[in-house]
Design a protein around this motif. Structure first.
Motif, PDB file in Angstrom:
ATOM      1  N   ASN A   9       0.808  -1.218   0.000  1.00 45.38           N
ATOM      2  CA  ASN A   9       0.000   0.000   0.000  1.00 45.38           C
ATOM      3  C   ASN A   9       0.841   1.268   0.000  1.00 45.38           C
ATOM      4  N   ASP A  10       2.153   1.134   0.312  1.00 45.56           N
ATOM      5  CA  ASP A  10       3.055   2.289   0.265  1.00 45.56           C
ATOM      6  C   ASP A  10       3.796   2.371  -1.067  1.00 45.56           C
ATOM      7  N   LEU A  52       9.160   4.493  -4.361  1.00 45.19           N
ATOM      8  CA  LEU A  52       9.292   3.450  -3.348  1.00 45.19           C
ATOM      9  C   LEU A  52       8.749   2.126  -3.870  1.00 45.19           C
ATOM     10  N   GLU A  53       9.383   1.029  -3.419  1.00 42.37           N
ATOM     11  CA  GLU A  53       8.978  -0.310  -3.820  1.00 42.37           C
ATOM     12  C   GLU A  53       8.717  -1.164  -2.585  1.00 42.37           C
ATOM     13  N   LYS A 141       1.199   3.014   7.081  1.00 46.17           N
ATOM     14  CA  LYS A 141       1.954   4.236   7.346  1.00 46.17           C
ATOM     15  C   LYS A 141       1.215   5.456   6.823  1.00 46.17           C
ATOM     16  N   VAL A 142       0.734   5.386   5.576  1.00 43.00           N
ATOM     17  CA  VAL A 142       0.094   6.564   4.976  1.00 43.00           C
ATOM     18  C   VAL A 142      -1.235   6.242   4.313  1.00 43.00           C
ATOM     19  N   PHE A 143      -1.531   4.960   4.056  1.00 43.09           N
ATOM     20  CA  PHE A 143      -2.735   4.618   3.302  1.00 43.09           C
ATOM     21  C   PHE A 143      -3.944   4.430   4.211  1.00 43.09           C
ATOM     22  N   ALA A 144      -5.094   4.878   3.708  1.00 43.20           N
ATOM     23  CA  ALA A 144      -6.385   4.569   4.312  1.00 43.20           C
ATOM     24  C   ALA A 144      -7.387   4.389   3.177  1.00 43.20           C
ATOM     25  N   PRO A 145      -8.303   3.430   3.281  1.00 41.54           N
ATOM     26  CA  PRO A 145      -9.342   3.288   2.253  1.00 41.54           C
ATOM     27  C   PRO A 145     -10.079   4.604   2.083  1.00 41.54           C
ATOM     28  N   ALA A 146     -10.358   4.968   0.831  1.00 42.29           N
ATOM     29  CA  ALA A 146     -10.931   6.295   0.578  1.00 42.29           C
ATOM     30  C   ALA A 146     -11.842   6.251  -0.633  1.00 42.29           C
ATOM     31  N   THR A 164      -7.501  -0.913  -1.328  1.00 43.84           N
ATOM     32  CA  THR A 164      -6.036  -0.933  -1.296  1.00 43.84           C
ATOM     33  C   THR A 164      -5.531   0.288  -2.044  1.00 43.84           C
ATOM     34  N   ALA A 165      -4.260   0.611  -1.851  1.00 45.54           N
ATOM     35  CA  ALA A 165      -3.682   1.770  -2.533  1.00 45.54           C
ATOM     36  C   ALA A 165      -3.713   1.587  -4.038  1.00 45.54           C
ATOM     37  N   ALA A 166      -3.416   0.369  -4.504  1.00 45.13           N
ATOM     38  CA  ALA A 166      -3.409   0.114  -5.948  1.00 45.13           C
ATOM     39  C   ALA A 166      -4.807   0.239  -6.530  1.00 45.13           C
ATOM     40  N   ALA A 167      -5.807  -0.275  -5.810  1.00 47.83           N
ATOM     41  CA  ALA A 167      -7.181  -0.202  -6.305  1.00 47.83           C
ATOM     42  C   ALA A 167      -7.683   1.239  -6.325  1.00 47.83           C
ATOM     43  N   LEU A 168      -7.347   2.004  -5.290  1.00 49.99           N
ATOM     44  CA  LEU A 168      -7.770   3.401  -5.244  1.00 49.99           C
ATOM     45  C   LEU A 168      -7.113   4.194  -6.369  1.00 49.99           C
ATOM     46  N   LYS A 169      -5.838   3.947  -6.589  1.00 40.97           N
ATOM     47  CA  LYS A 169      -5.139   4.614  -7.683  1.00 40.97           C
ATOM     48  C   LYS A 169      -5.766   4.245  -9.028  1.00 40.97           C
ATOM     49  N   GLY A 170      -6.118   2.981  -9.194  1.00 41.17           N
ATOM     50  CA  GLY A 170      -6.744   2.537 -10.427  1.00 41.17           C
ATOM     51  C   GLY A 170      -8.107   3.152 -10.645  1.00 41.17           C
ATOM     52  N   LEU A 171      -8.934   3.192  -9.597  1.00 48.91           N
ATOM     53  CA  LEU A 171     -10.260   3.815  -9.713  1.00 48.91           C
ATOM     54  C   LEU A 171     -10.139   5.291 -10.059  1.00 48.91           C
TER      55      LEU A 171
END
Length: 332
Positions: A9-10, A52-53, A141-146, A164-171
């Motif tokens: 998620n980071d 970051l990876e 650390k920094v992600f929250a569902p949104a 997840t961060a990837a799903a939120l970014k994709g949406l």
């Protein structure tokens, strides 16, 4: 000193953007200074654009007191929320391991504001995901569902969340690139007999929290497609049940655009025209309708983002709220 393990998620965030979220009370200048002097990733200095990876270790060479101060009590806030849940009054329409689609009720904010900082939809969904074990804020650390989209307090219907961060970014990318098609139901004054495509420019007035439709280059382009479903002639005035497709998604776009062509939404005092003011008052007295009748009823997924390919062609629907159905039946 604090060591931070970079999780899925980071990952995929620029170092400066990660640090801005991790240390929200630090100024932008301080963030860049900290990156130059007090941050290493896997033991090496990195510039602010470094991506970051997952699996990397970020070491922050600041005292725990300074980290706590620059995090603004974030760690304590997470602990203090344990056992304190926002009241859940949304319904789940669709859920999988990546996304959540909910039906937001009337009167609930999508995000918090100065008048409501706790019991808003975003917090309610977070608490639901904590309860189901799909989100643990102490592990992030920094992600929250949104939410990926936002609808007004008094608009009902579909809001999409990335779990997840990837799903939120994709949406977010799909919405930005017209990969999510949004359809609303509303009742507007007057008779609309055929589909119309409205184009104009819109200007926001932050002082009055309203928008204006303009015909010059001062505004942002908007496109609104209006499809009549049923002409309603049973009351003292004529109205039309319509489906509205938002090709662009600006604040108050549907309300202002329809009002600008003589078809304001039922109950919309902010954008009402003089000839429908008395009808809005009658609706308020009869049905306690004091704001726009607008419902986000359907989303259709088009070209998907990476990782969300299975959503292509999927349709999610939200039933009309009870009060909408009641008013609709009375106007027939």
């Amino acid at each position: 000193m604090r060591q931070i393990e970079i999780t899925a998620n980071d990952a995929g965030r620029r170092l400066d953007r990660f640090m801005r979220k991790y240390l929200p009370k630090a100024s932008l200048g301080s963030i860049y200074k900290i990156i130059r002097k007090d941050v290493k990733v896997d033991g090496k200095r990195r510039d602010e654009k470094f991506m970051l990876e997952e699996g990397q270790t970020l070491t922050l060479y600041l005292s725990e007191e300074m980290i706590t101060e620059l995090r603004g009590g974030t760690d304590k806030a997470i602990e203090s929320r344990r056992g304190k849940k926002a009241r859940k009054n949304f319904t789940i329409i669709y859920e999988d391991e990546n996304i959540l689609a909910v039906n937001k009720p009337f009167g609930l904010l999508t995000h918090g504001d100065s008048t409501e900082k706790k019991n808003h939809l975003a917090n309610q969904v977070k608490d639901y995901l904590i309860e189901t074990g799909e989100y643990n804020p102490r592990n992030e650390k920094v992600f929250a569902p949104a939410p990926a989209n936002r609808i007004d307090r008094n608009t009902t219907g579909i809001v999409l969340f990335g779990k997840t961060a990837a799903a939120l970014k994709g949406l977010n990318a799909m919405i930005r690139e017209d990969g999510v098609h949004k359809y609303y139901m509303t009742i507007c004054y007057g008779v609309i007999e055929k589909e119309i495509t409205l184009t104009a420019k819109i200007v926001k007035d932050n002082r009055t929290n309203t928008v204006r439709i303009v015909n010059d280059d001062s505004g942002k382009d908007i496109i609104t497609i209006v499809r009549p479903i049923e002409v309603l002639k049973g009351g003292k005035f004529k109205a039309t049940l319509v489906e509205v497709e938002l090709v662009t998604g600006r604040t108050h776009q549907i309300r202002a655009h329809l009002a600008s062509v003589g078809h304001p939404l039922l109950g919309d005092y902010k954008y009402q025209t003089p000839d429908c003011a008395k009808h809005n008052l009658a609706l308020k007295n009869r049905f306690e309708l004091s704001t726009q009748l607008l419902h986000s009823a359907r989303v259709e997924f088009g070209v998907p983002a990476e990782g969300l390919e299975y959503l292509e062609g999927k349709i999610i629907k939200a039933d009309l709220p009870e009060n909408f159905e009641k008013i609709l039946a009375a106007l027939r």
